[in-house]
Design an enzyme around this catalytic site. Structure first.
Site, PDB file in Angstrom:
ATOM      1  CB  THR A 243      -1.750   9.007  18.539  1.00  0.00           C
ATOM      2  OG1 THR A 243      -0.709   9.350  17.608  1.00  0.00           O
ATOM      3  CG2 THR A 243      -1.219   9.036  19.960  1.00  0.00           C
ATOM      4  NE  ARG A 244      -3.225   4.812  12.898  1.00  0.00           N
ATOM      5  CZ  ARG A 244      -2.148   4.255  13.453  1.00  0.00           C
ATOM      6  NH1 ARG A 244      -1.484   4.908  14.404  1.00  0.00           N
ATOM      7  NH2 ARG A 244      -1.724   3.074  13.051  1.00  0.00           N
TER       8      ARG A 244
ATOM      9  N   PRO B  95       1.884   2.045  12.654  1.00  0.00           N
ATOM     10  CG  PRO B  95       1.498   3.426  10.821  1.00  0.00           C
ATOM     11  CD  PRO B  95       1.079   2.121  11.432  1.00  0.00           C
TER      12      PRO B  95
ATOM     13  CE1 TYR C  67      -4.038   2.036   0.716  1.00  0.00           C
ATOM     14  CE2 TYR C  67      -2.755   3.026   2.482  1.00  0.00           C
ATOM     15  CZ  TYR C  67      -3.883   3.020   1.669  1.00  0.00           C
ATOM     16  OH  TYR C  67      -4.845   4.003   1.825  1.00  0.00           O
ATOM     17  CG  ASP C  68       2.819   2.156   3.694  1.00  0.00           C
ATOM     18  OD1 ASP C  68       1.598   1.919   3.678  1.00  0.00           O
ATOM     19  OD2 ASP C  68       3.491   2.172   4.736  1.00  0.00           O
TER      20      ASP C  68
HETATM   21  P1  NAD Z   1     -13.005   1.643   0.186  1.00  0.00           P
HETATM   22  O1  NAD Z   1     -12.436   0.275   0.215  1.00  0.00           O
HETATM   23  O2  NAD Z   1     -14.325   1.877   0.827  1.00  0.00           O
HETATM   24  O3  NAD Z   1     -13.116   2.161  -1.311  1.00  0.00           O
HETATM   25  C1  NAD Z   1     -12.229   1.776  -2.320  1.00  0.00           C
HETATM   26  C2  NAD Z   1     -13.018   1.495  -3.581  1.00  0.00           C
HETATM   27  O4  NAD Z   1     -12.112   1.177  -4.637  1.00  0.00           O
HETATM   28  C3  NAD Z   1     -13.949   0.282  -3.431  1.00  0.00           C
HETATM   29  O5  NAD Z   1     -15.230   0.608  -3.909  1.00  0.00           O
HETATM   30  C4  NAD Z   1     -13.290  -0.799  -4.269  1.00  0.00           C
HETATM   31  O6  NAD Z   1     -14.211  -1.731  -4.780  1.00  0.00           O
HETATM   32  C5  NAD Z   1     -12.611   0.044  -5.339  1.00  0.00           C
HETATM   33  N1  NAD Z   1     -11.459  -0.622  -5.974  1.00  0.00           N
HETATM   34  C6  NAD Z   1     -10.392  -1.178  -5.374  1.00  0.00           C
HETATM   35  N2  NAD Z   1      -9.527  -1.679  -6.288  1.00  0.00           N
HETATM   36  C7  NAD Z   1     -10.070  -1.396  -7.511  1.00  0.00           C
HETATM   37  C8  NAD Z   1      -9.670  -1.634  -8.852  1.00  0.00           C
HETATM   38  N3  NAD Z   1      -8.527  -2.266  -9.139  1.00  0.00           N
HETATM   39  N4  NAD Z   1     -10.467  -1.195  -9.851  1.00  0.00           N
HETATM   40  C9  NAD Z   1     -11.624  -0.549  -9.592  1.00  0.00           C
HETATM   41  N5  NAD Z   1     -12.063  -0.307  -8.337  1.00  0.00           N
HETATM   42  C10 NAD Z   1     -11.294  -0.726  -7.309  1.00  0.00           C
HETATM   43  O7  NAD Z   1     -11.885   2.599   0.814  1.00  0.00           O
HETATM   44  P2  NAD Z   1     -11.931   4.166   1.135  1.00  0.00           P
HETATM   45  O8  NAD Z   1     -11.677   4.334   2.572  1.00  0.00           O
HETATM   46  O9  NAD Z   1     -13.134   4.793   0.536  1.00  0.00           O
HETATM   47  O10 NAD Z   1     -10.636   4.673   0.362  1.00  0.00           O
HETATM   48  C11 NAD Z   1     -10.724   5.334  -0.884  1.00  0.00           C
HETATM   49  C12 NAD Z   1      -9.361   5.865  -1.282  1.00  0.00           C
HETATM   50  O11 NAD Z   1      -8.877   6.784  -0.301  1.00  0.00           O
HETATM   51  C13 NAD Z   1      -8.299   4.777  -1.431  1.00  0.00           C
HETATM   52  O12 NAD Z   1      -7.453   5.092  -2.515  1.00  0.00           O
HETATM   53  C14 NAD Z   1      -7.534   4.884  -0.122  1.00  0.00           C
HETATM   54  O13 NAD Z   1      -6.200   4.452  -0.274  1.00  0.00           O
HETATM   55  C15 NAD Z   1      -7.607   6.377   0.159  1.00  0.00           C
HETATM   56  N6  NAD Z   1      -7.462   6.661   1.599  1.00  0.00           N
HETATM   57  C16 NAD Z   1      -8.498   6.462   2.461  1.00  0.00           C
HETATM   58  C17 NAD Z   1      -8.326   6.738   3.812  1.00  0.00           C
HETATM   59  C18 NAD Z   1      -9.441   6.563   4.813  1.00  0.00           C
HETATM   60  O14 NAD Z   1      -9.235   6.817   5.995  1.00  0.00           O
HETATM   61  N7  NAD Z   1     -10.652   6.213   4.440  1.00  0.00           N
HETATM   62  C19 NAD Z   1      -7.097   7.196   4.283  1.00  0.00           C
HETATM   63  C20 NAD Z   1      -6.053   7.367   3.376  1.00  0.00           C
HETATM   64  C21 NAD Z   1      -6.252   7.121   2.025  1.00  0.00           C
HETATM   65  N1  UDP Z   2      -6.939  -0.975  15.779  1.00  0.00           N
HETATM   66  C1  UDP Z   2      -7.290  -1.579  16.982  1.00  0.00           C
HETATM   67  N2  UDP Z   2      -8.306  -2.480  16.971  1.00  0.00           N
HETATM   68  C2  UDP Z   2      -9.008  -2.820  15.845  1.00  0.00           C
HETATM   69  C3  UDP Z   2      -8.650  -2.165  14.624  1.00  0.00           C
HETATM   70  C4  UDP Z   2      -7.606  -1.267  14.634  1.00  0.00           C
HETATM   71  O1  UDP Z   2      -6.691  -1.299  18.039  1.00  0.00           O
HETATM   72  O2  UDP Z   2      -9.923  -3.651  15.919  1.00  0.00           O
HETATM   73  C5  UDP Z   2      -5.831  -0.001  15.802  1.00  0.00           C
HETATM   74  C6  UDP Z   2      -4.748  -0.266  14.764  1.00  0.00           C
HETATM   75  O3  UDP Z   2      -3.777  -1.156  15.283  1.00  0.00           O
HETATM   76  C7  UDP Z   2      -4.205   1.125  14.520  1.00  0.00           C
HETATM   77  C8  UDP Z   2      -5.415   2.039  14.740  1.00  0.00           C
HETATM   78  O4  UDP Z   2      -6.370   1.271  15.487  1.00  0.00           O
HETATM   79  O5  UDP Z   2      -3.221   1.439  15.470  1.00  0.00           O
HETATM   80  C9  UDP Z   2      -6.069   2.519  13.449  1.00  0.00           C
HETATM   81  O6  UDP Z   2      -6.269   1.367  12.648  1.00  0.00           O
HETATM   82  P1  UDP Z   2      -7.054   1.419  11.263  1.00  0.00           P
HETATM   83  O7  UDP Z   2      -7.050   0.011  10.743  1.00  0.00           O
HETATM   84  O8  UDP Z   2      -8.346   2.088  11.422  1.00  0.00           O
HETATM   85  O9  UDP Z   2      -6.175   2.337  10.322  1.00  0.00           O
HETATM   86  P2  UDP Z   2      -4.608   2.602  10.153  1.00  0.00           P
HETATM   87  O10 UDP Z   2      -4.409   3.952  10.713  1.00  0.00           O
HETATM   88  O11 UDP Z   2      -3.801   1.568  10.865  1.00  0.00           O
HETATM   89  O12 UDP Z   2      -4.392   2.548   8.681  1.00  0.00           O
END
Ligand code: NAD
Ligand code: UDP
Length: 316
Positions: free
Chosen positions: A214-215, A276, A149-150
Site C-alpha cells: 500500500t501507499r 515497503p 536514500y533512507d
Molecule cells: P525531483 O527529482 O523532481 O526533484 C529533485 C531536484 O533536486 C531535481 O531538480 C534535481 O535536479 C535536484 N538535485 C538532485 N541532486 C542535486 C544536487 N546534488 N545539487 C543540486 N540539485 C540537485 O524529486 P521530488 O519528488 O521533487 O523530490 C524533492 C525532494 O522531496 C527530495 O529531497 C525528495 O527526497 C523529497 N521527497 C519527495 C517525495 C515525493 O513523493 N515526491 C517523497 C518523499 C520525499
Molecule cells: N510500482 C509498481 N509499478 C511501477 C512503479 C512502482 O507497482 O511501475 C510500485 C512500487 O513497487 C511501490 C509503489 O508502486 O510499491 C510506489 O512506488 P514509487 O516508486 O512511486 O514510490 P515508493 O513509495 O516505492 O518510494
C-alpha cells in the site's frame, strides 16, 4: 521583501515551491544541478526579476560570493527521489542528503536563516506499525538498495538537530509521504507517472509483485501548503506531511485505468528488493500543530495530473 533559497527548485516539488513563493512576493533563488530536474519546470520564472537560477551541485562547496545578501529561508529539497535512481546514482544521493545538508546548514548559520529539510517517509523503512506516527523510529536496512536514500535522509535529520542544539540554527523537518501531480517526469519510474502514461497509451500497466503493498498519495498543492505552514510554525522536530488515504497498488492501477478510460491490461512484474509493504502517515501532529490536512481527494488529484500528462503527450 524576504528571500528564500530553494535547492532542487527545478524538480517536481521544488518548482511548485518556487511558484508558491513567487506568488507570495518573495525573492526566490533556485539552486539545482538538473540531475533529475528540468529547466522547463521553471522556464516561466526565468525572466522575472525576483527569480534567480543557480546551476550548482549542493554537495559541492557553496561559493557565498554568488549568494551575497540576506537569505531568510532555506528549503533544502535537492535529491533524486525515485527508487529507479537508487540503482543509478547511490553515491550522489547519499552525498546530496549528507554533505549537501551540511552545506545548507552552514549557510543557514551564516545567514541566520530558517532551514527546512525535505525528509521522507522512507525514514520509517519497511514499517512494522501502520499508520506511522513521527514517534516511530522505523525499520530500515542500513545496507540495502534503498539505504543510500533512507540512511542519508536519517543522517540529515540527525545533523539538523545537532546544528539546532549546538548552534541554535532554526530548523524544520518535513517527513514527506508519496506526493504526485503535474511536473513529475514522465519516465521517472515512480508509480504515478508510470501508470498514467501507460494508461494514456493503452500499454500494459506494470504492477510490481502482487500489488498488495500500500501507499498513501498526496496531491502536490496540499503538500506545498503543508510545507508552508510548517515553515511558518515553530516546530523543530519532524512532522509527517502526507495524505492518510491508503490504497493498494493493484487498486491504484485499476483506478487509473478507470479514470483514463483506458483499455490497458495489468501485468505483474517482480517486486523490487525491500519495497515497503505499507505506508500511511499519521497526521495528528500536522493537524494539531499546523492546522493542516489535505483537501484534494485522489479522484480530483488524478484528474489534474492526467490533464498535465495528456498535454505532455499531445493527447486531447
Ligand atoms: P525531483 O527529482 O523532481 O526533484 C529533485 C531536484 O533536486 C531535481 O531538480 C534535481 O535536479 C535536484 N538535485 C538532485 N541532486 C542535486 C544536487 N546534488 N545539487 C543540486 N540539485 C540537485 O524529486 P521530488 O519528488 O521533487 O523530490 C524533492 C525532494 O522531496 C527530495 O529531497 C525528495 O527526497 C523529497 N521527497 C519527495 C517525495 C515525493 O513523493 N515526491 C517523497 C518523499 C520525499
Ligand atoms: N510500482 C509498481 N509499478 C511501477 C512503479 C512502482 O507497482 O511501475 C510500485 C512500487 O513497487 C511501490 C509503489 O508502486 O510499491 C510506489 O512506488 P514509487 O516508486 O512511486 O514510490 P515508493 O513509495 O516505492 O518510494
Amino acid at each position: 521583501m524576504k528571500t528564500v533559497l530553494i535547492t532542487g527548485g527545478a524538480g517536481f516539488l521544488g518548482s511548485h515551491l518556487c511558484d508558491y513563493f513567487m506568488n507570495k512576493d518573495y525573492n526566490v533563488i533556485c539552486m539545482d544541478n538538473l540531475v533529475t530536474g528540468r529547466e522547463e519546470n521553471i522556464s516561466h520564472l526565468m525572466k522575472k526579476n525576483r527569480f534567480r537560477f543557480l546551476n550548482h551541485d549542493v554537495s559541492k562547496r557553496i561559493d557565498s560570493d554568488n549568494l551575497n545578501g540576506d537569505i531568510d529561508y532555506i528549503l533544502h529539497f535537492a535529491s533524486p527521489a525515485s527508487p529507479v535512481d537508487f540503482d543509478k546514482m547511490p553515491v550522489e544521493i547519499a552525498m546530496t542528503n549528507s554533505v549537501g545538508t551540511l552545506n545548507m546548514l552552514d549557510l543557514a548559520r551564516k545567514k541566520n536563516a530558517v532551514m527546512m529539510f525535505a525528509s521522507t517517509s522512507e525514514c520509517y523503512g519497511d514499517p512494522e506499525v501502520n499508520p506511522q506516527p513521527e514517534t516511530y523510529n522505523g525499520n530500515v536496512n542500513t545496507t540495502g538498495i534503498r539505504s543510500c536514500y533512507d540512511e542519508s535522509k536519517r543522517f540529515a535529520e540527525s545533523l539538523i538537530m545537532a546544528y539546532h542544539r549546538a548552534y541554535g540554527v532554526d530548523v524544520r523537518i518535513a517527513r514527506i509521504f508519496n506526493t504526485y501531480g503535474p511536473r513529475m517526469r514522465r519516465m521517472d519510474g515512480r508509480a504515478v507517472p508510470a501508470f498514467i502514461n501507460q494508461a494514456l497509451h493503452d500499454e500494459p500497466i506494470t504492477v510490481f509483485g502482487e500489488g498488495k503493498q500500500t501507499r498513501s498519495f498526496c496531491f502536490v498543492d496540499d503538500e506545498i501548503e503543508g510545507f508552508y505552514r510548517l515553515l511558518m510554525s515553530d516546530e523543530k522536530y519532524p512532522v509527517n506531511i502526507g495524505n492518510p488515504h491508503e490504497i493498494s497498488i493493484l487498486d491504484f492501477a485499476k483506478k487509473i485505468i478507470d479514470v483514463t478510460s483506458s483499455s490497458s491490461e495489468i501485468v505483474f512484474k517482480p517486486l523490487p528488493e525491500h519495497d515497503p509493504k505499507v505506508r500511511r502517515p499519521d497526521i495528528t501532529k500536522a493537524k494539531e500543530k499546523l492546522d493542516w490536512e489535505p483537501k484534494i481527494g485522489i479522484d480530483e488529484g488524478l484528474k489534474r495530473t492526467i490533464e498535465y500528462f495528456k498535454g505532455v503527450n499531445g493527447i486531447k
